[in-house]
Design a protein around this motif. Sequence first.
Motif, mmCIF file in Angstrom:
data_model
loop_
_atom_site.group_PDB
_atom_site.id
_atom_site.type_symbol
_atom_site.label_atom_id
_atom_site.label_comp_id
_atom_site.label_asym_id
_atom_site.label_seq_id
_atom_site.Cartn_x
_atom_site.Cartn_y
_atom_site.Cartn_z
ATOM 1 N N VAL B 16 0.922 -1.291 -0.099
ATOM 2 C CA VAL B 16 -0.046 0.084 0.062
ATOM 3 C C VAL B 16 0.863 1.298 0.171
ATOM 4 O O VAL B 16 1.685 1.567 0.862
ATOM 5 C CB VAL B 16 -1.073 0.092 1.245
ATOM 6 C CG1 VAL B 16 -1.832 1.378 1.421
ATOM 7 C CG2 VAL B 16 -1.847 -1.131 1.113
ATOM 8 N N LYS B 17 0.651 1.936 -0.976
ATOM 9 C CA LYS B 17 1.375 3.569 -1.070
ATOM 10 C C LYS B 17 1.131 4.236 -0.089
ATOM 11 O O LYS B 17 0.173 4.130 0.653
ATOM 12 C CB LYS B 17 1.105 4.140 -2.532
ATOM 13 C CG LYS B 17 1.792 3.418 -3.658
ATOM 14 C CD LYS B 17 1.488 4.240 -4.675
ATOM 15 C CE LYS B 17 0.055 4.196 -5.047
ATOM 16 N NZ LYS B 17 -0.315 5.197 -6.443
ATOM 17 N N ILE B 20 -1.972 6.322 0.224
ATOM 18 C CA ILE B 20 -3.087 5.304 0.595
ATOM 19 C C ILE B 20 -3.169 5.132 1.934
ATOM 20 O O ILE B 20 -3.897 5.018 2.721
ATOM 21 C CB ILE B 20 -3.192 4.126 -0.208
ATOM 22 C CG1 ILE B 20 -2.919 4.299 -1.761
ATOM 23 C CG2 ILE B 20 -4.478 3.411 -0.119
ATOM 24 C CD1 ILE B 20 -4.097 4.768 -2.633
ATOM 25 N N GLN B 21 -1.929 4.977 2.652
ATOM 26 C CA GLN B 21 -1.586 4.733 3.736
ATOM 27 C C GLN B 21 -2.263 5.786 4.729
ATOM 28 O O GLN B 21 -3.200 5.510 5.600
ATOM 29 C CB GLN B 21 -0.345 4.614 4.365
ATOM 30 C CG GLN B 21 0.375 3.285 3.659
ATOM 31 C CD GLN B 21 1.718 3.077 4.613
ATOM 32 O OE1 GLN B 21 2.035 3.584 5.627
ATOM 33 N NE2 GLN B 21 2.406 2.002 3.845
ATOM 34 N N ARG B 22 -2.170 7.063 4.344
ATOM 35 C CA ARG B 22 -2.659 8.196 5.025
ATOM 36 C C ARG B 22 -4.138 8.048 5.239
ATOM 37 O O ARG B 22 -5.080 8.411 5.898
ATOM 38 C CB ARG B 22 -2.278 9.338 4.557
ATOM 39 C CG ARG B 22 -0.696 9.951 5.058
ATOM 40 C CD ARG B 22 -0.432 11.252 4.699
ATOM 41 N NE ARG B 22 -0.258 11.831 3.234
ATOM 42 C CZ ARG B 22 0.608 11.364 2.577
ATOM 43 N NH1 ARG B 22 1.893 11.012 3.011
ATOM 44 N NH2 ARG B 22 0.899 11.612 1.262
ATOM 45 N N THR B 23 -4.698 8.113 3.857
ATOM 46 C CA THR B 23 -6.311 7.832 3.552
ATOM 47 C C THR B 23 -6.827 6.696 4.374
ATOM 48 O O THR B 23 -7.899 6.744 5.179
ATOM 49 C CB THR B 23 -6.653 7.390 2.162
ATOM 50 O OG1 THR B 23 -5.773 8.230 1.173
ATOM 51 C CG2 THR B 23 -8.123 7.443 1.905
ATOM 52 N N PRO B 44 2.782 3.127 12.374
ATOM 53 C CA PRO B 44 3.861 4.194 12.395
ATOM 54 C C PRO B 44 4.197 4.422 11.026
ATOM 55 O O PRO B 44 3.660 3.868 10.040
ATOM 56 C CB PRO B 44 4.909 3.532 13.027
ATOM 57 C CG PRO B 44 4.428 2.350 13.859
ATOM 58 C CD PRO B 44 3.128 1.821 13.125
ATOM 59 N N LYS B 45 4.342 5.815 11.092
ATOM 60 C CA LYS B 45 4.546 6.379 9.492
ATOM 61 C C LYS B 45 5.431 5.540 8.492
ATOM 62 O O LYS B 45 5.184 5.615 7.353
ATOM 63 C CB LYS B 45 5.348 7.829 9.680
ATOM 64 C CG LYS B 45 4.465 8.829 10.427
ATOM 65 C CD LYS B 45 4.777 10.215 9.560
ATOM 66 C CE LYS B 45 3.638 11.139 9.898
ATOM 67 N NZ LYS B 45 3.559 11.315 11.540
ATOM 68 N N LYS B 46 6.208 4.953 9.021
ATOM 69 C CA LYS B 46 7.172 4.032 8.273
ATOM 70 C C LYS B 46 6.963 2.501 7.955
ATOM 71 O O LYS B 46 7.362 1.756 7.496
ATOM 72 C CB LYS B 46 8.743 4.189 8.457
ATOM 73 C CG LYS B 46 9.259 5.564 8.125
ATOM 74 C CD LYS B 46 10.798 5.620 7.686
ATOM 75 C CE LYS B 46 11.121 6.848 6.983
ATOM 76 N NZ LYS B 46 12.035 7.719 7.929
ATOM 77 N N VAL B 63 -0.057 -4.809 9.043
ATOM 78 C CA VAL B 63 0.937 -3.720 9.064
ATOM 79 C C VAL B 63 1.754 -4.405 9.694
ATOM 80 O O VAL B 63 1.914 -5.123 10.683
ATOM 81 C CB VAL B 63 0.261 -2.740 10.091
ATOM 82 C CG1 VAL B 63 1.267 -1.646 10.470
ATOM 83 C CG2 VAL B 63 -0.961 -2.030 9.585
ATOM 84 N N ASP B 64 3.140 -4.323 9.046
ATOM 85 C CA ASP B 64 4.218 -5.183 9.545
ATOM 86 C C ASP B 64 4.126 -6.520 9.835
ATOM 87 O O ASP B 64 4.425 -6.852 10.479
ATOM 88 C CB ASP B 64 5.146 -4.267 10.588
ATOM 89 C CG ASP B 64 5.495 -2.784 10.199
ATOM 90 O OD1 ASP B 64 5.654 -2.703 9.090
ATOM 91 O OD2 ASP B 64 5.445 -1.932 11.044
#
Lengths: 200, 181
Positions: B16-17, B20-23, B44-46, B63-64
């Motif tokens: 996921v780019k 899109i992560q922010r969305t 987390p941001k990264k 996520v991770d």
Amino acid sequence: MSGLKEVIYCEVCSYPPDYCEFSGKLKRCKKWLNETHPDLYAKLYGDSGDDEVTNLGKKLVESSIGEERENKLEADLLKLQKREENKEQRELAKKLSSKVIIKREARTKRKFIVAIQGLEVFEIDMKKLAKTFASKFATGCSVSKNAEKKEEIVIQGDVIESVESYIQQLLAEKGLQDVKVEVIDTKKKKKPTTNSTESK
Amino acid sequence: MFKKFSKEDIHSRSNVKSSIQRTLKSKLVSQYPALELVIDELIPKKSHIELIKCEDKIQLYSVDGEVLFFQKFDELIPSLRLVHKFPEAYPTVQVDRGAIKFVLSGANIMCPGLTSAGAKLPDSPGLEKDTIVVINAENKENALAIGKLLMSTEDIKKINKGHGVEMIHHLGDPLWTFSIE
Ligand SMILES: [Zn+2]
């Protein structure tokens, strides 16, 4: 400071420890929790150090459902545990009685492949293992279905000895060192190609 | 929802780019406003977010390496792993001790299991039908399931018969035990 809660999950049944009593593995769960998180163990089962490993402890059974339903529930949970234990025993027996076959086959006069069969019983991720072999031996390695429709790992190259010791070690890590590993080496026979049942 | 889920049901996996992560993160926060405080800790941001498209139009987001939420329609649904990290953020109901083993077997939750002495429902006006709810249990600290209300919580109290919550995800189901690689 973190605003998140650190949740411990039981390594035996995977549940948060407050639900271990419902997993059917309570005996082993309690042992694990007592060894790794004695404080949490005390909180859940009381710190009386009771020897009765299946005992749920007062704290757990105090609830709204009343004695009769609680007794029924505990009987059910004990039955579940018995079933779960029998299942584990059957699975272990099945593992111990099965065997891994490592086969060397000639592809051409000087090229060999090594095929590993019978790993599916041991909860080994074959795809992952194939990747490991591919990078370990810097060669091609894949998972394919053999004539009996069972998955086997096929490694390109003459690496049978290293594969054997790797598999032995893998089994030992799982406490399954007693599992038989059979090595079939068609290289030593005079007519290696006749032994090959595969056609590809 | 995950009763018969297995690795064979995975159709595709993609990263996921970050846009899109922010969305996704703001969508989670808009659904569950209390997550705002911790969203950057949860995701987390990264972080490396992967979208795993599955059979039946189910989409998992890991996520991770840990599936933290999923969706079938538009709404994002938290996984138990996500709920356990910050349980305060979600509408919650509680079943009594007697209902636990049925919930863990994947059954829908019957109304009486939600209205008895050991159970808890939110006070009036309560929750609307179709709300995604976290399911806790009497005397337990952690949630054991995620479900969807088949009737409003006020109706559950009033009618007190039949299925009150549709099971979506519970401890021990294939999503719970799912691991990537
Ligand atoms: Zn456990």
